[in-house]
Design an enzyme around this catalytic site. Structure first.
Site, mmCIF file in Angstrom:
data_model
loop_
_atom_site.group_PDB
_atom_site.id
_atom_site.type_symbol
_atom_site.label_atom_id
_atom_site.label_comp_id
_atom_site.label_asym_id
_atom_site.label_seq_id
_atom_site.Cartn_x
_atom_site.Cartn_y
_atom_site.Cartn_z
ATOM 1 N N THR A 96 -3.254 35.107 4.806
ATOM 2 C CA THR A 96 -2.192 35.441 5.017
ATOM 3 C C THR A 96 -1.061 34.426 4.360
ATOM 4 O O THR A 96 -1.592 33.333 3.936
ATOM 5 C CB THR A 96 -1.968 35.270 6.372
ATOM 6 N N GLY A 153 10.959 44.055 -3.076
ATOM 7 C CA GLY A 153 12.423 43.887 -3.238
ATOM 8 C C GLY A 153 13.121 44.594 -2.083
ATOM 9 O O GLY A 153 14.388 43.816 -2.044
ATOM 10 N N SER A 154 12.845 45.827 -1.522
ATOM 11 C CA SER A 154 13.669 46.158 -0.574
ATOM 12 C C SER A 154 13.550 45.142 0.782
ATOM 13 O O SER A 154 14.779 44.911 1.265
ATOM 14 C CB SER A 154 12.880 47.302 0.117
ATOM 15 N N TRP A 165 19.545 51.491 -5.947
ATOM 16 C CA TRP A 165 18.314 52.016 -5.462
ATOM 17 C C TRP A 165 18.659 52.295 -4.176
ATOM 18 O O TRP A 165 19.497 51.751 -3.302
ATOM 19 C CB TRP A 165 17.211 51.013 -5.666
ATOM 20 N N HIS A 216 7.329 46.281 -12.453
ATOM 21 C CA HIS A 216 8.377 45.391 -13.005
ATOM 22 C C HIS A 216 7.980 44.499 -13.749
ATOM 23 O O HIS A 216 6.841 44.373 -14.114
ATOM 24 C CB HIS A 216 9.009 44.760 -11.376
ATOM 25 N N HIS A 252 9.282 37.633 12.101
ATOM 26 C CA HIS A 252 9.291 37.924 13.297
ATOM 27 C C HIS A 252 10.868 37.373 14.260
ATOM 28 O O HIS A 252 10.857 37.766 15.285
ATOM 29 C CB HIS A 252 8.393 37.500 14.155
ATOM 30 N N ARG A 260 6.624 39.389 5.525
ATOM 31 C CA ARG A 260 5.910 38.482 4.852
ATOM 32 C C ARG A 260 4.814 38.942 3.609
ATOM 33 O O ARG A 260 4.216 39.964 3.941
ATOM 34 C CB ARG A 260 5.097 37.615 5.720
HETATM 35 C C1 LIG Z 1 17.933 47.942 -7.799
HETATM 36 C C2 LIG Z 1 16.436 47.938 -7.184
HETATM 37 N N1 LIG Z 1 16.681 47.465 -5.620
HETATM 38 C C3 LIG Z 1 15.748 47.296 -4.834
HETATM 39 C C4 LIG Z 1 14.446 47.710 -5.391
HETATM 40 C C5 LIG Z 1 13.392 47.655 -4.174
HETATM 41 O O1 LIG Z 1 12.323 46.836 -4.735
HETATM 42 P P1 LIG Z 1 10.679 47.244 -4.158
HETATM 43 O O2 LIG Z 1 10.158 48.430 -4.820
HETATM 44 O O3 LIG Z 1 10.151 45.841 -4.433
HETATM 45 O O4 LIG Z 1 11.006 47.336 -2.823
HETATM 46 C C6 LIG Z 1 14.334 48.553 -6.595
HETATM 47 C C7 LIG Z 1 13.008 49.105 -6.953
HETATM 48 O O5 LIG Z 1 12.507 49.231 -8.015
HETATM 49 C C8 LIG Z 1 15.440 48.454 -7.294
HETATM 50 O O6 LIG Z 1 15.262 49.206 -8.524
#
Ligand SMILES: Cc1ncc(COP(=O)(O)O)c(C=O)c1O
Length: 425
Positions: free
Chosen positions: A54, A81-82, A114, A214, A241, A274
């Site tokens: 972890t 990334g989200s 995205w 990526h 959390h 995390r």
């Molecule tokens: C512009 C953009 N933002 C956010 C994301 C989200 O990244 P992840 O897939 O790592 O959640 C992406 C995914 O490719 C993206 O192209």
């Protein structure tokens, strides 16, 4: 046998496997390739054998390396990334962050983002304001951003689409001149820069993705970067959390109740974002590969765009502009009006040549069903985004494309374009 001896023993075997395994792909030019090797596998095995799986020292090491790499004080790793976007917006909209983003505030963003660029804005109760893109870079059009600013505007959230950094300095100036937060979604733009400044470091916060396809990958993973100590603390808390561990909230907030133990004190609306230590292990091995990967992509794009210049009346392709370092997340093409063929015909042809294609990210987000769920505003027309949505496609541009792959693409697309090319008609 101890861990080090076991890893030494297995090291040559793993290297041998990678040397003797070729990618099993049905495409001559796939959209992406496996870009890890024996170093990452051995680092992951070390992690698994250690029992520390972890979030721990390898994640912390990668965070330090990333902060140094991009030149920011803090880098906080998350599991995508989200999640980086979620934590970034979460920090700026926290009650702990004075004058931050509040429900009803507007966040100006691109019509070609995205989905998870936008979702955190909506989830926090703010209103995304969609603006059209510049037809050459596919990035936010600076003049249209200026036009979109209203008394409710609190932030700009741009995307450097496909790693194209063009215009981010202008967007940053607009944010500064209008006292707006700049939250850069740099998830497609790892390693790109404009006029010497790295994408992801222009604003209060930048976010990166290390998803599998990526530039560099931690399988799943992301990073938030900032120079602001409070934002960094909030992101660390939101990542885990909403508690106070790993953050200065320990000292700032904890004295208020003797009933609560410091390790189990919650101060934020948190999630569990995390990363695992396995992702940290990937990261510390992948980071040194980033610059060669980007140089390879830039060279491929230069060769392709030079070759396709003579078909500029049929398809438009991107080129790197002076001062920019484009990191080429993929290679986009947009079919011109009156080209005599449409995007789907070109896509079908390329697929028949074993060159995989996909839309330019997700095209115009306003055309996706989810838009019905999102309170939003559209500033002006988004005709360029709609054109790109209907007429754009992209192919892979990555380190798996060899000399012969570069030539193969040019020969293939020329076969198609030369048949459609009737300049005199
Ligand atoms: C512009 C953009 N933002 C956010 C994301 C989200 O990244 P992840 O897939 O790592 O959640 C992406 C995914 O490719 C993206 O192209």
């Amino acid at each position: 046998m101890d861990r080090d001896s076991a890893l030494k023993l297995i090291d040559p075997i793993i290297r041998d496997v990678f040397e003797n395994t070729s990618p099993d792909d049905k495409w001559t030019i796939p959209l992406g390739v496996v870009n890890y090797g024996p170093d990452e596998v051995i680092e992951v095995l070390d992690t698994l054998l250690s029992g520390n799986v972890t979030m721990g020292t390898k994640v912390a090491r990668f965070e330090e390396m990333w902060a140094e790499h991009v030149g920011r004080k803090h880098a906080i790793m998350v599991n995508s990334g989200s999640s980086a976007n979620l934590a970034a917006i979460g920090a700026l909209s926290s009650p702990h962050y004075e004058n931050g983003i509040r429900p009803g505030d507007e966040v100006i963003t691109t019509s070609i983002p995205w989905s998870t660029t936008i979702a955190p804005i909506v989830q926090t109760g703010a209103i995304p304001v969609f603006v059209d893109v510049d037809p050459e870079s596919f990035n936010l059009d600076p003049q249209l951003v200026r036009d979109a600013i209203s008394p409710s505007t609190k932030a700009i959230m741009p995307v450097s689409l496909l790693g194209n950094p063009h215009g981010m300095d202008l967007i940053a100036n607009i944010a500064r001149d209008n006292n707006l937060f700049l939250i850069e979604d740099a998830c497609e733009a790892t390693g790109s820069s404009t006029n010497g400044t790295r994408i992801g470091t222009f604003g209060e916060i930048g976010t990166f993705s290390f998803y599998f396809s990526h530039h560099i990958s931690t399988v799943e993973g992301g990073m938030v970067v900032t120079d602001d100590d409070l934002i960094a603390d909030l992101v660390r808390s939101i990542r885990a959390h909403g508690w106070t561990r790993d953050s200065d909230f320990k000292s700032r907030e904890l004295q208020h109740s003797s009933e609560i133990q410091s390790k189990w004190t919650f101060v934020e609306t948190g999630y569990n974002l995390r990363p695992t230590e396995i992702s940290g292990a990937f990261g510390i091995r992948q980071i040194s590969k980033l610059d060669p990967i980007i140089e390879h992509r830039r060279e491929t794009a230069r060769i392709w765009s030079d070759a396709l210049l003579k078909y500029n009346h049929l398809i438009s392709v991107s080129t790197e502009q002076p001062g920019d370092r484009h990191s080429w997340f993929g290679y986009p093409m947009v079919v011109r009006p009156r080209a005599g063929f449409d995007r789907d015909e070109l896509a079908t042809f390329l697929k028949s040549k074993s060159i995989d294609v996909r839309p330019i990210i997700a095209g115009n987000i306003l055309e996706h069903p989810v838009i019905k769920q999102w309170p939003h505003r559209v500033s002006g027309e988004v005709s360029e985004a709609s054109w790109i949505h209907r007429n754009g496609l992209m192919i892979g541009n990555h380190e798996g494309i060899t000399e012969s792959g570069r030539t193969y693409f040019i020969e293939s697309i020329e076969e198609f374009l030369s048949k459609c090319d009737h300049p005199s008609s």
